[in-house]
Write a protein that holds these residues in place. Structure first.
Motif, mmCIF file in Angstrom:
data_model
loop_
_atom_site.group_PDB
_atom_site.id
_atom_site.type_symbol
_atom_site.label_atom_id
_atom_site.label_comp_id
_atom_site.label_asym_id
_atom_site.label_seq_id
_atom_site.Cartn_x
_atom_site.Cartn_y
_atom_site.Cartn_z
ATOM 1 N N GLU A 43 0.780 -1.173 0.015
ATOM 2 C CA GLU A 43 -0.043 -0.004 -0.042
ATOM 3 C C GLU A 43 0.560 1.290 -0.030
ATOM 4 O OE1 GLU A 43 -3.224 2.837 0.217
ATOM 5 O OE2 GLU A 43 -2.853 0.733 -0.683
ATOM 6 N N ARG A 47 0.936 4.208 -2.971
ATOM 7 C CA ARG A 47 0.599 5.559 -2.948
ATOM 8 C C ARG A 47 1.812 6.378 -3.452
ATOM 9 N NH1 ARG A 47 -2.231 7.809 1.662
ATOM 10 N NH2 ARG A 47 -3.894 6.427 2.397
ATOM 11 N N VAL A 125 -5.908 -2.911 0.959
ATOM 12 C CA VAL A 125 -6.849 -2.767 1.831
ATOM 13 C C VAL A 125 -7.582 -3.870 1.999
ATOM 14 C CG1 VAL A 125 -8.969 -1.374 2.414
ATOM 15 C CG2 VAL A 125 -7.072 -0.273 1.823
ATOM 16 N N ARG A 129 -7.641 -7.036 4.918
ATOM 17 C CA ARG A 129 -8.858 -7.263 5.547
ATOM 18 C C ARG A 129 -9.092 -8.860 5.390
ATOM 19 N NH1 ARG A 129 -12.464 -4.970 2.549
ATOM 20 N NH2 ARG A 129 -11.968 -3.058 3.501
ATOM 21 N N GLU A 135 -9.417 -3.834 9.607
ATOM 22 C CA GLU A 135 -8.890 -3.032 8.711
ATOM 23 C C GLU A 135 -7.533 -2.439 8.672
ATOM 24 O OE1 GLU A 135 -11.340 -1.806 6.596
ATOM 25 O OE2 GLU A 135 -12.577 -3.252 7.349
ATOM 26 N N PRO A 137 -4.512 -0.337 8.986
ATOM 27 C CA PRO A 137 -4.282 1.096 9.683
ATOM 28 C C PRO A 137 -4.173 2.294 8.834
ATOM 29 C CG PRO A 137 -2.461 -0.663 10.338
ATOM 30 C CD PRO A 137 -3.130 -1.148 9.019
ATOM 31 N N GLU A 138 -4.829 3.348 9.129
ATOM 32 C CA GLU A 138 -4.831 4.556 8.454
ATOM 33 C C GLU A 138 -3.466 5.015 8.060
ATOM 34 O OE1 GLU A 138 -7.480 6.546 7.202
ATOM 35 O OE2 GLU A 138 -8.853 4.687 7.594
ATOM 36 N N GLU A 139 -3.545 5.713 6.785
ATOM 37 C CA GLU A 139 -2.050 6.414 6.595
ATOM 38 C C GLU A 139 -2.524 7.794 6.350
ATOM 39 O OE1 GLU A 139 0.863 5.224 5.415
ATOM 40 O OE2 GLU A 139 0.682 3.378 6.041
ATOM 41 N N ALA A 141 -3.342 11.348 4.673
ATOM 42 C CA ALA A 141 -3.907 11.284 3.266
ATOM 43 C C ALA A 141 -2.811 11.935 2.346
ATOM 44 C CB ALA A 141 -5.081 12.543 3.511
#
Length: 176
Positions: A43, A47, A125, A129, A135, A137-139, A141
């Motif tokens: 991921e 990005r 993502v 899952r 979920e 982990p948030e990166e 923005a």
């Protein structure tokens, strides 16, 4: 995960052909067999690839090919482009008019098909899952580059100047 591993995984998923969404499904299945850190690494690399490909002329080419383009549409277009493989992706980023050589772009010129794949954008993502039941982990923005350098994508003369092969495919009428 390094650049070669990222593109090798996508290349392996694309080997059997099919739609970009089918490629995404195979990539998810492969990536889900790896540990969580590798999935997060995929991921992070995705990005970086998207950030590096946020180019005004590539956006303009996507606008021409898809008959218009929003930021989200451009992301989906680059998801589709990722499914075409490393070489096609790199060529299109460096020379957007090279998109005219891709069979799917030629087909889209005839059919009006919109090229995009949100599923390619969600491979990590979905794999995370599937692998962990949690979920990812948030990166932070992703920052969008300034659009101050955008040119008028509806200016047919400018389109023909920048993308002669794409303009020919999409029947841009000559200036009168």
């Amino acid at each position: 995960m390094n650049t070669n591993e990222f593109w090798a995984l996508i290349g392996d998923a694309a080997r059997d052909g099919g739609t970009p969404d089918a490629v995404a499904g195979r990539a998810v299945a492969t990536l889900a067999k790896r540990d969580a850190a590798e999935i997060v690494g995929f991921e992070q690399h995705r990005r970086r690839v998207l950030d590096a490909s946020y180019k005004v002329d590539l956006f303009g080419a996507a606008y021409l090919v898809n008959g218009g383009c929003s930021d989200e549409g451009f992301d989906a277009f680059r998801g589709w482009l990722m499914a075409q493989g490393r070489e096609a992706f790199a060529r299109a980023v460096g020379e957007p008019d090279s998109l005219a050589e891709l069979p799917a772009v030629k087909r889209a010129a005839l059919t009006g098909e919109e090229l995009g794949s949100e599923k390619m954008l969600a491979v990590a993502v979905d794999a995370y899952r599937e692998a962990t039941g949690e979920e990812m982990p948030e990166e932070p923005a992703t920052k969008r580059p300034s659009t101050d350098d955008f040119w008028d994508f509806d200016d047919e003369e400018e389109v023909r100047r920048r993308f002669p092969r794409l303009a020919a495919l999409f029947n841009e009428a000559p200036a009168e």
